[in-house]
Design a protein around this motif. Structure first.
Motif, PDB file in Angstrom:
ATOM      1  N   CYS A 121       5.965  28.112  36.807  1.00  0.00           N
ATOM      2  CA  CYS A 121       5.008  26.559  36.856  1.00  0.00           C
ATOM      3  C   CYS A 121       4.133  27.268  37.031  1.00  0.00           C
ATOM      4  CB  CYS A 121       6.254  25.731  36.603  1.00  0.00           C
ATOM      5  SG  CYS A 121       7.699  25.904  35.625  1.00  0.00           S
ATOM      6  N   TYR A 145       6.812  30.203  32.009  1.00  0.00           N
ATOM      7  CA  TYR A 145       7.047  31.368  31.496  1.00  0.00           C
ATOM      8  C   TYR A 145       8.972  30.961  31.213  1.00  0.00           C
ATOM      9  CZ  TYR A 145       8.679  36.218  32.201  1.00  0.00           C
ATOM     10  OH  TYR A 145       9.968  37.195  32.119  1.00  0.00           O
ATOM     11  N   CYS A 197       1.368  21.165  23.142  1.00  0.00           N
ATOM     12  CA  CYS A 197       1.964  22.326  23.538  1.00  0.00           C
ATOM     13  C   CYS A 197       1.599  23.081  22.693  1.00  0.00           C
ATOM     14  CB  CYS A 197       2.919  22.597  24.267  1.00  0.00           C
ATOM     15  SG  CYS A 197       3.050  21.369  25.795  1.00  0.00           S
ATOM     16  N   ARG A 198       1.823  24.773  23.483  1.00  0.00           N
ATOM     17  CA  ARG A 198       1.634  25.732  22.315  1.00  0.00           C
ATOM     18  C   ARG A 198       2.725  26.674  22.882  1.00  0.00           C
ATOM     19  NH1 ARG A 198      -1.211  29.275  18.821  1.00  0.00           N
ATOM     20  NH2 ARG A 198      -0.098  31.337  19.824  1.00  0.00           N
ATOM     21  N   VAL A 203       6.551  31.153  26.004  1.00  0.00           N
ATOM     22  CA  VAL A 203       6.026  30.304  27.193  1.00  0.00           C
ATOM     23  C   VAL A 203       5.184  29.500  26.536  1.00  0.00           C
ATOM     24  CG1 VAL A 203       3.129  31.134  28.342  1.00  0.00           C
ATOM     25  CG2 VAL A 203       4.279  32.849  27.604  1.00  0.00           C
ATOM     26  N   ALA A 251       6.677  23.101  30.569  1.00  0.00           N
ATOM     27  CA  ALA A 251       5.200  22.812  30.709  1.00  0.00           C
ATOM     28  C   ALA A 251       4.547  21.377  30.531  1.00  0.00           C
ATOM     29  CB  ALA A 251       3.840  24.042  29.252  1.00  0.00           C
ATOM     30  N   THR A 309       2.335  25.879  26.836  1.00  0.00           N
ATOM     31  CA  THR A 309       1.297  25.967  27.515  1.00  0.00           C
ATOM     32  C   THR A 309       0.217  24.531  26.974  1.00  0.00           C
ATOM     33  OG1 THR A 309       0.619  28.648  27.370  1.00  0.00           O
ATOM     34  CG2 THR A 309      -1.778  27.082  27.610  1.00  0.00           C
ATOM     35  N   GLY A 350       0.730  22.828  33.200  1.00  0.00           N
ATOM     36  CA  GLY A 350       0.473  23.007  32.175  1.00  0.00           C
ATOM     37  C   GLY A 350       0.724  23.986  31.420  1.00  0.00           C
ATOM     38  N   ALA A 351       1.811  24.903  32.022  1.00  0.00           N
ATOM     39  CA  ALA A 351       1.981  25.951  31.855  1.00  0.00           C
ATOM     40  C   ALA A 351       3.637  26.305  31.791  1.00  0.00           C
ATOM     41  CB  ALA A 351       0.989  26.951  32.059  1.00  0.00           C
TER      42      ALA A 351
END
Length: 122
Positions: free
Chosen positions: A7, A13, A88-89, A75, A43, A77, A10-11
């Motif tokens: 972590c 994995y 989020c993406r 992921v 995220a 983001t 804001g992101a």
């Protein structure tokens, strides 16, 4: 094989071994979607106070290639944090013999839930 999550602000994995294949031997789209949804949700949580949770309002995931590999990685983001909604993406990769290939990409909207207890339960 790596397992678990990393972590940052804001992101997130996330990595998982998946034993959920469909009739052609690819990782099932439901498993691909689940890890993408989780990565985006966590995220968003990296930017929120402890007494806050999130729930997915909607997401769109494009399956770009067959999900093949030893494991999949996602992921999440944060694109736009908000007081009520966060966007989020989402990117999901199939990993085989150390090489990653983008297999799905999408976007997610989450709603903030104040006063929730992290970890669930009633």
């Amino acid at each position: 094989m790596r397992r678990g999550a990393r972590c940052g602000s804001g992101a997130v994995y996330a990595c998982a071994a998946v034993d959920a294949s469909q009739q052609h031997g690819y990782v099932h789209a439901g498993a691909t979607s689940a890890i993408a949804d989780s990565a985006g949700g966590y995220a968003a949580l990296t930017l929120l106070p402890e007494d806050t949770e999130v729930l997915t309002v909607e997401y769109k995931l494009n399956l770009l290639a067959p999900a093949l590999g030893d494991h999949i990685e996602a992921v999440g983001t944060v694109l736009k944090p908000g007081r009520t909604l966060t966007v989020c993406r989402l990117d999901v990769f199939g990993v085989r013999e150390g090489r990653s290939k983008l297999i799905a990409a999408g976007q997610q909207t989450l709603i903030r839930v104040v006063g929730a207890v992290r970890g669930g339960g009633r």
